[in-house]
Design a protein around this motif. Structure first.
Motif, PDB file in Angstrom:
ATOM      1  N   LYS A 109      13.216  13.258 -66.939  1.00 61.41           N
ATOM      2  CA  LYS A 109      14.670  13.302 -66.873  1.00 61.41           C
ATOM      3  C   LYS A 109      15.272  13.330 -68.278  1.00 61.41           C
ATOM      4  O   LYS A 109      16.161  14.130 -68.570  1.00 61.41           O
ATOM      5  N   LEU A 110      14.773  12.463 -69.130  1.00 55.77           N
ATOM      6  CA  LEU A 110      15.265  12.452 -70.505  1.00 55.77           C
ATOM      7  C   LEU A 110      14.904  13.749 -71.217  1.00 55.77           C
ATOM      8  O   LEU A 110      15.680  14.276 -72.020  1.00 55.77           O
ATOM      9  N   ALA A 111      13.709  14.248 -70.945  1.00 57.59           N
ATOM     10  CA  ALA A 111      13.287  15.512 -71.555  1.00 57.59           C
ATOM     11  C   ALA A 111      14.233  16.638 -71.151  1.00 57.59           C
ATOM     12  O   ALA A 111      14.666  17.447 -71.983  1.00 57.59           O
ATOM     13  N   PHE A 112      14.562  16.700 -69.874  1.00 60.38           N
ATOM     14  CA  PHE A 112      15.478  17.714 -69.357  1.00 60.38           C
ATOM     15  C   PHE A 112      16.839  17.602 -70.040  1.00 60.38           C
ATOM     16  O   PHE A 112      17.416  18.603 -70.485  1.00 60.38           O
ATOM     17  N   TYR A 113      17.333  16.378 -70.142  1.00 57.45           N
ATOM     18  CA  TYR A 113      18.656  16.164 -70.720  1.00 57.45           C
ATOM     19  C   TYR A 113      18.684  16.535 -72.207  1.00 57.45           C
ATOM     20  O   TYR A 113      19.614  17.204 -72.676  1.00 57.45           O
ATOM     21  N   LYS A 114      17.666  16.131 -72.940  1.00 52.95           N
ATOM     22  CA  LYS A 114      17.640  16.443 -74.375  1.00 52.95           C
ATOM     23  C   LYS A 114      17.468  17.941 -74.606  1.00 52.95           C
ATOM     24  O   LYS A 114      18.019  18.500 -75.566  1.00 52.95           O
ATOM     25  N   ALA A 115      16.716  18.588 -73.735  1.00 54.19           N
ATOM     26  CA  ALA A 115      16.612  20.046 -73.826  1.00 54.19           C
ATOM     27  C   ALA A 115      17.978  20.691 -73.606  1.00 54.19           C
ATOM     28  O   ALA A 115      18.348  21.652 -74.296  1.00 54.19           O
TER      29      ALA A 115
ATOM     30  N   ARG B 116      23.225   6.946 -52.864  1.00 56.89           N
ATOM     31  CA  ARG B 116      21.946   7.514 -53.300  1.00 56.89           C
ATOM     32  C   ARG B 116      20.749   6.729 -52.754  1.00 56.89           C
ATOM     33  O   ARG B 116      19.645   7.242 -52.686  1.00 56.89           O
ATOM     34  N   ARG B 117      20.979   5.463 -52.370  1.00 57.56           N
ATOM     35  CA  ARG B 117      19.851   4.660 -51.880  1.00 57.56           C
ATOM     36  C   ARG B 117      19.542   4.910 -50.416  1.00 57.56           C
ATOM     37  O   ARG B 117      18.449   4.601 -49.945  1.00 57.56           O
ATOM     38  N   VAL B 118      20.513   5.452 -49.695  1.00 60.14           N
ATOM     39  CA  VAL B 118      20.309   5.705 -48.269  1.00 60.14           C
ATOM     40  C   VAL B 118      19.932   7.171 -48.099  1.00 60.14           C
ATOM     41  O   VAL B 118      20.761   8.068 -48.263  1.00 60.14           O
ATOM     42  N   VAL B 119      18.646   7.417 -47.781  1.00 56.74           N
ATOM     43  CA  VAL B 119      18.167   8.798 -47.711  1.00 56.74           C
ATOM     44  C   VAL B 119      17.839   9.134 -46.264  1.00 56.74           C
ATOM     45  O   VAL B 119      16.686   9.086 -45.829  1.00 56.74           O
ATOM     46  N   LEU B 120      18.878   9.425 -45.471  1.00 55.35           N
ATOM     47  CA  LEU B 120      18.661   9.904 -44.101  1.00 55.35           C
ATOM     48  C   LEU B 120      18.588  11.420 -44.087  1.00 55.35           C
ATOM     49  O   LEU B 120      17.867  12.018 -43.287  1.00 55.35           O
ATOM     50  N   VAL B 121      19.373  12.037 -45.009  1.00 53.07           N
ATOM     51  CA  VAL B 121      19.298  13.483 -45.237  1.00 53.07           C
ATOM     52  C   VAL B 121      19.112  13.657 -46.739  1.00 53.07           C
ATOM     53  O   VAL B 121      19.808  13.017 -47.531  1.00 53.07           O
ATOM     54  N   CYS B 122      18.159  14.504 -47.127  1.00 55.70           N
ATOM     55  CA  CYS B 122      17.832  14.638 -48.556  1.00 55.70           C
ATOM     56  C   CYS B 122      19.058  14.967 -49.387  1.00 55.70           C
ATOM     57  O   CYS B 122      19.316  14.354 -50.418  1.00 55.70           O
ATOM     58  N   ASN B 123      19.817  15.953 -48.960  1.00 58.16           N
ATOM     59  CA  ASN B 123      21.042  16.316 -49.664  1.00 58.16           C
ATOM     60  C   ASN B 123      21.977  17.031 -48.702  1.00 58.16           C
ATOM     61  O   ASN B 123      21.545  17.784 -47.839  1.00 58.16           O
ATOM     62  N   MET B 124      23.263  16.789 -48.893  1.00 59.66           N
ATOM     63  CA  MET B 124      24.275  17.370 -48.018  1.00 59.66           C
ATOM     64  C   MET B 124      24.992  18.546 -48.685  1.00 59.66           C
ATOM     65  O   MET B 124      25.945  19.089 -48.135  1.00 59.66           O
ATOM     66  N   GLU B 125      24.559  18.922 -49.876  1.00 56.22           N
ATOM     67  CA  GLU B 125      25.174  20.022 -50.610  1.00 56.22           C
ATOM     68  C   GLU B 125      24.085  20.994 -51.056  1.00 56.22           C
ATOM     69  O   GLU B 125      22.894  20.674 -51.058  1.00 56.22           O
ATOM     70  N   ASN B 126      24.507  22.197 -51.464  1.00 52.01           N
ATOM     71  CA  ASN B 126      23.556  23.142 -52.047  1.00 52.01           C
ATOM     72  C   ASN B 126      22.887  22.505 -53.256  1.00 52.01           C
ATOM     73  O   ASN B 126      23.495  21.712 -53.980  1.00 52.01           O
ATOM     74  N   HIS B 127      21.637  22.876 -53.467  1.00 49.85           N
ATOM     75  CA  HIS B 127      20.929  22.369 -54.642  1.00 49.85           C
ATOM     76  C   HIS B 127      21.658  22.815 -55.909  1.00 49.85           C
ATOM     77  O   HIS B 127      22.080  23.972 -56.030  1.00 49.85           O
ATOM     78  N   LEU B 128      21.768  21.886 -56.834  1.00 49.88           N
ATOM     79  CA  LEU B 128      22.434  22.195 -58.095  1.00 49.88           C
ATOM     80  C   LEU B 128      21.552  23.067 -58.971  1.00 49.88           C
ATOM     81  O   LEU B 128      20.328  22.889 -59.033  1.00 49.88           O
ATOM     82  N   LYS B 129      22.183  23.989 -59.660  1.00 51.85           N
ATOM     83  CA  LYS B 129      21.463  24.749 -60.676  1.00 51.85           C
ATOM     84  C   LYS B 129      21.215  23.841 -61.875  1.00 51.85           C
ATOM     85  O   LYS B 129      21.850  22.793 -62.032  1.00 51.85           O
ATOM     86  N   ASP B 130      20.295  24.255 -62.732  1.00 46.92           N
ATOM     87  CA  ASP B 130      19.898  23.406 -63.853  1.00 46.92           C
ATOM     88  C   ASP B 130      21.084  23.001 -64.718  1.00 46.92           C
ATOM     89  O   ASP B 130      21.222  21.830 -65.098  1.00 46.92           O
ATOM     90  N   LEU B 131      21.941  23.953 -65.066  1.00 44.28           N
ATOM     91  CA  LEU B 131      23.060  23.641 -65.955  1.00 44.28           C
ATOM     92  C   LEU B 131      24.101  22.772 -65.266  1.00 44.28           C
ATOM     93  O   LEU B 131      24.766  21.947 -65.915  1.00 44.28           O
ATOM     94  N   GLU B 132      24.258  22.916 -63.951  1.00 46.06           N
ATOM     95  CA  GLU B 132      25.163  22.039 -63.203  1.00 46.06           C
ATOM     96  C   GLU B 132      24.637  20.612 -63.204  1.00 46.06           C
ATOM     97  O   GLU B 132      25.396  19.648 -63.388  1.00 46.06           O
ATOM     98  N   LEU B 133      23.339  20.477 -63.030  1.00 48.73           N
ATOM     99  CA  LEU B 133      22.727  19.154 -63.072  1.00 48.73           C
ATOM    100  C   LEU B 133      22.862  18.543 -64.468  1.00 48.73           C
ATOM    101  O   LEU B 133      23.171  17.346 -64.618  1.00 48.73           O
TER     102      LEU B 133
END
Length: 670
Positions: free
Chosen positions: A565-571, A642-659
């Motif tokens: 995660k830190l590697a991604f952010y620093k990149a 974020r701690r309650v994972v009944l559905v993995c995600n309710m939105e489209n997956h974020l692109k790298d730059l959005e994340l």
């Protein structure tokens, strides 16, 4: 009796030589730039043939006329540009440094005015318009030829008489324009006789002389036929289809003996072809890279009348260039007993995909350049100097410096610097701007043990891309294409080595920028614009590129440690730093400079940002793949959600730059 040049001045020339006619039109343009409308009589400028040395001229006042005496085309061209500079005040790099003209009624001249030129220290002197990617795509006044015309005009104003008018196709397109302006033509060391490249004409065939000798002969004859009406110094040689040895394309030649024998044979054959068409032709050949080694070791024999061109290493030092990881640094000047004619190929800009400068000024000091060129002259290398001028604008200072050397054989470094600043930046802050130039060289990052091992902007880009590429290919292996600089046994060790250098580079250029910012706040009008276009911009490029390179190293270190995660952010932060450097260039595209940096595709700072974006995707795969929802939940959702994972995600997956943008909100400048 005093005279004046004004808008009513006529230039009288009884002949029709095209270069002289073009220079006359340029001086008329200069008069219009400098002079406003007037009813007063202007003195005429009269061109008269006189028996003098080649390229020399004399200017005298005679009966309210300014008379230029010369015996040839270039004598008149130089005489006209001398009047433009000395009387009208139009400087050699007026176009490239945006000289400001304040109009007046006329430029007054003493009736006693006289000037006699003197022979140049170097016989053939000029520029190689090489790696010309910025001017290649740039239009001025919607004219694609205009940047090239301005290059050739600046060269003539600097006393040049020789040009390689571009690389590959461009050299064919612009050689007629260069010739029309009065310049001799010569050729790229990879394009003998300026002939079409074999691989372009016959892309389906192996470029082997042994297999297709007649096809090579036809191409050489074609090159001669196309240029035989021009004034040419014919470059002889035989290299591969590109800037590489010919045996890269033809592995039959495995020994120095066989390589030198073929090269010598073909140089002789090319010379014979030219001689048959042009009995008094001039010839040259480049002792560059592999050719230098063959000649030095006695395997390559050259005709006595061929000018042997020795080359610096791309960083201003007269030793052989580094090729890949091979860096023999063999002195590249003739020995004292080496008779014949000699020249140099010298770089103020270089593209080596390693550590050179292309969009910034040479990072080595004028003292080194002066010392090397004095050494050149001491070795009697005075027949031919060709300077790699690249795209001119980033390199104006050194082009002006070397023009003084080829004219006078020497230059006072401090006097020249102050004179250059007074001419182009103005006289209000000469001392301060001179110190800014000196600080530019003082803050250059040293990456090796030699005096010329100062890094250009490519070091902050290409080395970064080498490390990223190797990490993504196989992080268990070191980057073999980096062994010229760091032979650590592991990729991690190479990253640590580069990280230390980048930290030093960032700190150094941060200090330089701080120094520049203080002066910039005190400058006004043109001097501020030129300062920001030149020194300030180049410091910004270095600072942001080293900032990005350091963050890239930190990202790789985090990735080696499994902190993805830190590697991604620093990149992501590294990517933004490189994009700032690209933005800095684009922000200086005012007026005619619109899109000047748009095709910056060699150092290609924006590509470094793109490569880092690819690294971000790779790191995200390592840390968040294969389902790619955990990081999204962590940075998009509230703590309770974020701690309650009944559905993995309710939105489209974020692109790298959005994340990355979500991470930036939380991490900030960590």
């Amino acid at each position: 009796m005093e005279m004046q040049i004004n808008v009513n001045t006529k230039i009288i020339y009884m002949d029709s030589a095209v270069p002289v006619m073009r220079a006359i039109e340029n001086v008329k343009r200069d008069i219009r730039k400098v002079c406003c409308d007037s009813d007063e009589k202007g003195c005429d400028i009269v061109l008269i043939m006189e028996n003098m040395q080649a390229e020399q001229f004399e200017i005298k006042c005679d009966n309210n006329m300014l008379v230029i005496y010369a015996s040839d085309t270039l004598g008149f061209v130089y005489g006209l540009y001398h009047i433009s500079r000395d009387i009208l005040g139009v400087l050699p790099f007026w176009f490239w440094n945006d000289q400001v003209f304040i109009k007046k009624k006329g430029c007054r001249i003493s009736g006693e005015y006289a000037y006699t030129s003197k022979p140049y220290a170097v016989k053939y002197r000029g520029w190689f318009v090489n790696d010309e990617v910025l001017i290649h795509k740039w239009y001025v006044d919607r004219k694609k030829d205009m940047p090239w015309e301005m290059v050739f005009e600046a060269l003539l104003r600097c006393g040049g008489n020789l040009v390689i008018p571009g690389t590959d196709k461009n050299s064919h397109i612009y050689r007629d324009l260069a010739a029309d302006m009065g310049l001799r033509i010569t050729h790229h060391h990879a394009e003998p006789l300026g002939a079409p490249m074999f691989a372009r004409r016959y892309p389906e065939l192996t470029p082997s002389y042994d297999e297709y000798p007649e096809k090579f002969h036809e191409l050489w004859k074609e090159g001669i036929d196309e240029q035989k009406k021009l004034d040419v110094i014919w470059n002889l040689g035989f290299r591969g289809q590109g800037d590489c040895p010919f045996w890269d394309n033809d592995p039959r030649y495995q020994t120095s003996e066989s390589r030198g024998e073929l090269m010598g044979k073909l140089i002789g054959l090319q010379r014979d072809y030219v001689q048959n068409e042009i009995p008094d032709a001039q010839y040259c050949t480049n002792l560059y890279g592999e050719t230098m080694e063959l000649y030095r070791d006695g395997y390559l024999k050259l005709p006595d009348d061929v000018i042997k061109i020795w080359a610096d290493n791309g960083f201003g030092k007269m030793v052989t260039r580094r090729q890949g990881n091979h860096n023999p640094r063999i002195p590249a000047l003739p020995k004292e007993n080496n008779t014949g004619r000699h020249g140099i190929y010298y770089h103020v800009s270089f593209y080596d995909l390693q550590a050179a400068n292309h969009i910034t000024m040479l990072p080595n000091k004028p003292k080194l350049v002066h010392s090397e060129l004095k050494k050149v002259l001491e070795h009697h290398v005075k027949d031919y100097w060709i300077i790699n001028c690249s795209n001119v604008k980033p390199h104006v200072y050194y082009l002006d410096f070397i023009a003084n050397m080829w004219r006078d054989g020497d230059v006072d470094i401090d006097k020249h610097l102050k004179g250059y600043i007074a001419s182009y930046y103005g006289e209000d802050h000469i001392t301060e701007i001179a110190e800014c130039f000196r600080q530019y060289w003082q803050h250059a990052l040293k990456h090796g043990e030699h005096e010329d091992d100062h890094a250009g902007e490519q070091f902050a880009n290409h080395v970064a891309r080498m490390l990223i590429s190797q990490f993504m290919k196989d992080k268990s292996q070191r980057a073999e294409d980096l062994l010229w600089a760091c032979d650590d046994k592991t990729l991690e060790g190479q990253v640590e080595w580069y990280k230390k250098l980048c930290a030093k580079g960032k700190e150094s250029y941060e200090q330089l920028l701080c120094c520049y910012e203080k002066l910039d706040a005190r400058l006004i009008d043109h001097e501020r614009i030129l300062f920001e276009d030149s020194l300030y911009l180049q410091a910004e490029i270095y600072y942001n590129c080293y900032s990005g390179a350091l963050l890239m190293c930190e990202a790789l270190c985090e990735a080696f440690a499994g902190e993805y995660k830190l590697a991604f952010y620093k990149a992501g932060k590294a990517r933004k730093a490189y994009l700032r450097a690209d933005r800095d260039m684009r922000d200086r595209e005012h007026g005619k400079w619109h899109d000047f940096y748009a095709n910056e595709c060699l150092t290609d700072i924006k590509q470094t940002a793109w490569v880092i974006e690819g690294l971000m995707s790779y790191i995200r795969n390592l840390g968040d793949g294969p389902h790619f929802y955990l990081w999204q939940r962590e940075f998009l959702y509230s703590e309770e959600d974020r701690r309650v994972v009944l559905v993995c995600n309710m939105e489209n997956h974020l692109k790298d730059l959005e994340l990355y943008e979500l991470m930036e909100e939380r991490y900030g400048d960590m």
